[in-house]
Design a protein around this motif. Structure first.
Motif, PDB file in Angstrom:
ATOM      1  N   ARG A  42      71.884  44.807 -33.067  1.00  0.00           N
ATOM      2  CA  ARG A  42      72.496  43.992 -32.026  1.00  0.00           C
ATOM      3  C   ARG A  42      73.127  42.773 -32.675  1.00  0.00           C
ATOM      4  NH1 ARG A  42      69.609  43.385 -26.479  1.00  0.00           N
ATOM      5  NH2 ARG A  42      71.715  42.674 -26.190  1.00  0.00           N
ATOM      6  N   TYR A  44      75.168  38.935 -31.579  1.00  0.00           N
ATOM      7  CA  TYR A  44      75.419  37.988 -30.501  1.00  0.00           C
ATOM      8  C   TYR A  44      76.557  37.053 -30.881  1.00  0.00           C
ATOM      9  CZ  TYR A  44      70.835  39.624 -29.084  1.00  0.00           C
ATOM     10  OH  TYR A  44      69.783  40.412 -28.724  1.00  0.00           O
ATOM     11  N   GLU A  61      71.275  40.245 -35.178  1.00  0.00           N
ATOM     12  CA  GLU A  61      69.928  39.747 -34.906  1.00  0.00           C
ATOM     13  C   GLU A  61      69.056  39.685 -36.161  1.00  0.00           C
ATOM     14  OE1 GLU A  61      68.147  42.366 -32.082  1.00  0.00           O
ATOM     15  OE2 GLU A  61      68.285  44.107 -33.396  1.00  0.00           O
ATOM     16  N   GLY A  95      71.250  29.321 -25.097  1.00  0.00           N
ATOM     17  CA  GLY A  95      70.792  30.537 -25.752  1.00  0.00           C
ATOM     18  C   GLY A  95      69.441  30.369 -26.416  1.00  0.00           C
ATOM     19  N   THR A  96      68.988  31.429 -27.045  1.00  0.00           N
ATOM     20  CA  THR A  96      67.691  31.413 -27.713  1.00  0.00           C
ATOM     21  C   THR A  96      67.831  31.951 -29.130  1.00  0.00           C
ATOM     22  OG1 THR A  96      67.168  33.592 -26.805  1.00  0.00           O
ATOM     23  CG2 THR A  96      66.322  31.694 -25.609  1.00  0.00           C
ATOM     24  N   PRO A 121      69.617  34.792 -34.040  1.00  0.00           N
ATOM     25  CA  PRO A 121      69.965  34.768 -32.612  1.00  0.00           C
ATOM     26  C   PRO A 121      69.243  35.860 -31.828  1.00  0.00           C
ATOM     27  CG  PRO A 121      71.737  35.755 -33.877  1.00  0.00           C
ATOM     28  CD  PRO A 121      70.733  35.254 -34.871  1.00  0.00           C
ATOM     29  N   ARG A 122      68.848  35.487 -30.616  1.00  0.00           N
ATOM     30  CA  ARG A 122      68.239  36.458 -29.697  1.00  0.00           C
ATOM     31  C   ARG A 122      69.017  36.533 -28.392  1.00  0.00           C
ATOM     32  NH1 ARG A 122      66.960  38.081 -33.682  1.00  0.00           N
ATOM     33  NH2 ARG A 122      64.914  38.274 -34.607  1.00  0.00           N
ATOM     34  N   SER A 123      70.131  35.815 -28.347  1.00  0.00           N
ATOM     35  CA  SER A 123      71.066  35.865 -27.220  1.00  0.00           C
ATOM     36  C   SER A 123      72.348  35.198 -27.709  1.00  0.00           C
ATOM     37  CB  SER A 123      70.511  35.115 -26.007  1.00  0.00           C
ATOM     38  OG  SER A 123      70.549  33.719 -26.239  1.00  0.00           O
ATOM     39  N   ASP A 124      73.397  35.232 -26.903  1.00  0.00           N
ATOM     40  CA  ASP A 124      74.570  34.434 -27.218  1.00  0.00           C
ATOM     41  C   ASP A 124      74.136  32.960 -27.224  1.00  0.00           C
ATOM     42  OD1 ASP A 124      76.003  36.757 -27.273  1.00  0.00           O
ATOM     43  OD2 ASP A 124      77.003  36.436 -25.344  1.00  0.00           O
ATOM     44  N   CYS A 125      74.666  32.187 -28.146  1.00  0.00           N
ATOM     45  CA  CYS A 125      74.198  30.808 -28.316  1.00  0.00           C
ATOM     46  C   CYS A 125      75.360  29.840 -28.463  1.00  0.00           C
ATOM     47  CB  CYS A 125      73.364  30.663 -29.594  1.00  0.00           C
ATOM     48  SG  CYS A 125      71.909  31.671 -29.689  1.00  0.00           S
TER      49      CYS A 125
END
Ligand code: FES
Length: 145
Positions: A42, A44, A61, A95-96, A121-125
């Motif tokens: 993945r 982001y 990720e 984001g996270t 990244p664990r999401s869009d930031c």
């Protein structure tokens, strides 16, 4: 053919014109993995604000935001790349990220700070770089608790 016309020739006039190539970052391990296993990793969108510059890059990720930023030519402060020297501090605006490998205290992380070299990244930031002193004072204050 006269010798005069030959003496006016230069080597550069015989060569094709040099056209500069656009900057292309060197492929990373993640790039190779993406090619080999499409869809396995993945990625982001990470927007980095540094000074007057604002760039959005795609970060996998399994790679740090700092590593991808440098590979993409985003010139952000850094030194050790190990989460130790604290020269890559940033504020997480949205984001996270996973920064379990870094050395920031939980309180500082909960306040929205991050080290780019230890952030996955664990999401869009959206991230903004900050002065080193801002993070150091917070980290030292929580260390004394
Ligand atoms: S580069 Fe040293 S802590 Fe990030």
């Amino acid at each position: 053919m006269s010798t005069t016309s030959l003496s006016r020739l230069s080597v550069s006039s015989l060569l094709p014109p040099i056209t500069p190539k656009p900057f292309r970052p060197a492929p990373t391990a993640l790039d190779y993995r993406r090619r080999r296993f499409p869809g396995a990793c993945r990625a982001y969108k990470v927007t980095i604000e540094h000074g007057d510059e604002r760039r959005t890059i795609e970060v996998g990720e399994e790679e740090t935001i700092l590593g991808r930023a440098l590979a993409e030519g985003v010139d952000v402060p850094h030194d050790c790349k190990l989460g130790v020297c604290m020269t890559c501090p940033a504020r997480l605006l949205a984001g996270t990220v996973d920064q379990s490998e870094g050395m920031l205290s939980d309180d500082v992380i909960a306040s929205g700070y991050a080290l780019l070299c230890a952030s996955y990244p664990r999401s869009d930031c959206v991230i903004r770089t900050i002065p080193e002193e801002e993070l150091l004072s917070l980290q030292l204050a929580t260390a004394n608790d």
